[in-house]
Design a protein around this motif. Sequence first.
Motif, short mmCIF file in Angstrom:
data_model
loop_
_atom_site.label_atom_id
_atom_site.label_comp_id
_atom_site.label_asym_id
_atom_site.label_seq_id
_atom_site.Cartn_x
_atom_site.Cartn_y
_atom_site.Cartn_z
N ARG A 166 -13.96 -16.35 26.32
CA ARG A 166 -14.80 -16.57 25.26
C ARG A 166 -14.55 -18.21 24.86
NH1 ARG A 166 -13.48 -12.66 20.22
NH2 ARG A 166 -14.98 -13.79 19.45
N LEU A 167 -13.55 -18.71 25.04
CA LEU A 167 -13.28 -20.17 24.92
C LEU A 167 -13.98 -20.98 26.07
CD1 LEU A 167 -11.91 -22.33 22.96
CD2 LEU A 167 -10.20 -22.20 24.48
N MET A 168 -13.95 -20.62 27.18
CA MET A 168 -14.55 -21.30 28.31
C MET A 168 -16.09 -21.23 28.18
SD MET A 168 -12.27 -22.85 29.45
CE MET A 168 -13.20 -23.63 31.03
N ARG A 169 -16.84 -20.26 27.55
CA ARG A 169 -18.18 -20.27 27.51
C ARG A 169 -18.58 -21.38 26.85
NH1 ARG A 169 -17.80 -14.40 27.81
NH2 ARG A 169 -17.35 -14.02 25.65
N LEU A 170 -17.96 -21.85 25.70
CA LEU A 170 -18.21 -23.09 24.96
C LEU A 170 -18.10 -24.39 25.67
CD1 LEU A 170 -16.77 -22.03 21.48
CD2 LEU A 170 -19.22 -21.83 22.37
N ALA A 171 -17.41 -24.45 26.85
CA ALA A 171 -16.76 -25.65 27.54
C ALA A 171 -17.96 -26.49 27.99
CB ALA A 171 -15.95 -25.15 28.87
N ARG A 172 -17.97 -27.92 27.84
CA ARG A 172 -19.05 -28.75 28.45
C ARG A 172 -17.84 -29.59 29.48
NH1 ARG A 172 -21.39 -33.72 27.34
NH2 ARG A 172 -19.97 -34.22 25.69
N GLU A 173 -18.27 -29.90 30.69
CA GLU A 173 -17.54 -30.63 31.73
C GLU A 173 -18.01 -32.16 31.25
OE1 GLU A 173 -17.62 -29.97 35.64
OE2 GLU A 173 -17.75 -27.69 35.26
N VAL A 174 -16.84 -32.85 31.00
CA VAL A 174 -16.97 -34.39 30.77
C VAL A 174 -16.16 -35.19 31.58
CG1 VAL A 174 -17.66 -33.93 28.36
CG2 VAL A 174 -15.18 -34.39 28.99
N ALA A 175 -16.50 -36.46 31.77
CA ALA A 175 -15.50 -37.43 32.41
C ALA A 175 -15.27 -38.68 31.52
CB ALA A 175 -16.16 -37.74 33.76
N PHE A 176 -14.08 -39.26 31.87
CA PHE A 176 -13.61 -40.37 31.32
C PHE A 176 -12.97 -41.39 32.33
CE2 PHE A 176 -12.74 -37.13 27.85
CZ PHE A 176 -13.52 -37.59 27.18
N ALA A 177 -13.67 -42.67 32.28
CA ALA A 177 -13.25 -43.59 33.41
C ALA A 177 -11.81 -44.06 32.64
CB ALA A 177 -14.01 -45.01 33.16
N GLN A 178 -11.08 -44.54 33.70
CA GLN A 178 -9.61 -45.06 33.47
C GLN A 178 -9.77 -46.14 32.36
OE1 GLN A 178 -7.68 -46.73 36.90
NE2 GLN A 178 -5.97 -47.45 35.55
N GLY A 179 -8.81 -46.07 31.48
CA GLY A 179 -9.04 -47.12 30.30
C GLY A 179 -9.66 -46.67 29.21
N THR A 180 -10.55 -45.55 29.09
CA THR A 180 -11.29 -45.26 28.17
C THR A 180 -10.48 -44.78 26.86
OG1 THR A 180 -12.99 -44.58 29.52
CG2 THR A 180 -13.05 -43.48 27.35
N ARG A 181 -10.81 -45.33 25.81
CA ARG A 181 -10.10 -44.94 24.62
C ARG A 181 -10.52 -43.49 24.19
NH1 ARG A 181 -5.27 -45.15 22.50
NH2 ARG A 181 -5.37 -44.92 20.26
N ILE A 182 -10.28 -42.39 24.13
CA ILE A 182 -10.83 -41.01 23.94
C ILE A 182 -10.96 -40.84 22.34
CG2 ILE A 182 -10.83 -38.52 24.17
CD1 ILE A 182 -8.99 -39.39 26.90
N PHE A 183 -9.88 -41.12 21.62
CA PHE A 183 -9.96 -41.00 20.14
C PHE A 183 -8.90 -41.77 19.65
CE2 PHE A 183 -8.02 -37.12 21.51
CZ PHE A 183 -6.59 -37.06 20.91
N ASP A 184 -9.12 -42.21 18.34
CA ASP A 184 -7.77 -42.99 17.46
C ASP A 184 -7.53 -42.19 16.55
OD1 ASP A 184 -7.85 -45.79 18.80
OD2 ASP A 184 -10.06 -45.76 18.24
N GLU A 185 -6.33 -42.59 15.99
CA GLU A 185 -5.43 -42.12 14.90
C GLU A 185 -6.48 -42.36 13.52
OE1 GLU A 185 -1.33 -42.71 13.90
OE2 GLU A 185 -1.39 -43.79 15.84
N GLY A 186 -6.81 -41.28 12.74
CA GLY A 186 -7.45 -41.41 11.55
C GLY A 186 -8.68 -41.06 11.81
N ALA A 187 -9.38 -40.69 13.09
CA ALA A 187 -10.78 -40.76 13.18
C ALA A 187 -11.01 -39.26 12.83
CB ALA A 187 -11.20 -41.18 14.57
N ARG A 188 -12.27 -38.78 12.67
CA ARG A 188 -12.71 -37.33 12.54
C ARG A 188 -12.33 -36.77 14.04
NH1 ARG A 188 -18.23 -36.12 12.97
NH2 ARG A 188 -18.33 -33.75 12.84
N ALA A 189 -11.59 -35.75 13.55
CA ALA A 189 -11.26 -34.68 14.97
C ALA A 189 -12.13 -33.41 15.14
CB ALA A 189 -9.84 -34.03 14.78
N ASP A 190 -13.22 -33.89 15.93
CA ASP A 190 -14.59 -32.78 15.89
C ASP A 190 -14.61 -32.25 17.21
OD1 ASP A 190 -15.29 -35.00 17.21
OD2 ASP A 190 -16.98 -35.22 16.20
N ARG A 191 -13.51 -32.53 18.24
CA ARG A 191 -13.62 -31.68 19.36
C ARG A 191 -12.19 -31.87 20.01
NH1 ARG A 191 -18.30 -34.58 21.24
NH2 ARG A 191 -18.69 -34.76 19.08
#
Length: 150
Positions: free
Chosen positions: A17-42
């Motif tokens: 059920r969870l994997m039906r919602l999955a979307r494949e993504v890629a992040f380059a080396q050094g990419t900031r994925i999220f910061d403390e204090g930002a909205r956690a929406d994923r």
Amino acid sequence: MNTPSMLRALPDEHQQRLMRLAREVAFAQGTRIFDEGARADRFWIIRTGSVELDTAVPGRRRAVIETLGHNELVGVSWLFAPYVWHLGATAVTPVRAYEFDATAVRFLCQDPAFAHSVTRWAGDVLAHRLRTTRTRLLDLYAPQGAGSTV
């Protein structure tokens, strides 16, 4: 010890059920994925690569808390109000991951059995991260022998 894997934590039906919602993504080396204090929406489950979790330390550079890899959960704050990141995350290598929309997963949590599985998994990960954070910060910043009772 690695954080609890979804593959070990969720029953097959709930994984599917969870994997039906999955979307494949890629992040380059050094990419900031999220910061403390930002909205956690994923959140993400790492397929390949490594992600460092860190925390801001006033007057110092960010302290790396843990490095995550294959099948590990990146982000727990999406499940618990007020849905704000408590750590930051950076891709330390190229990363491929499954990304999940938090609102959609929380909607699935209307099913009590699914909600129990997901919250138990996330709670186990959260407990592990709390222990890891405490240990890492003591290693970095406690004076020698600060934990000693002798």
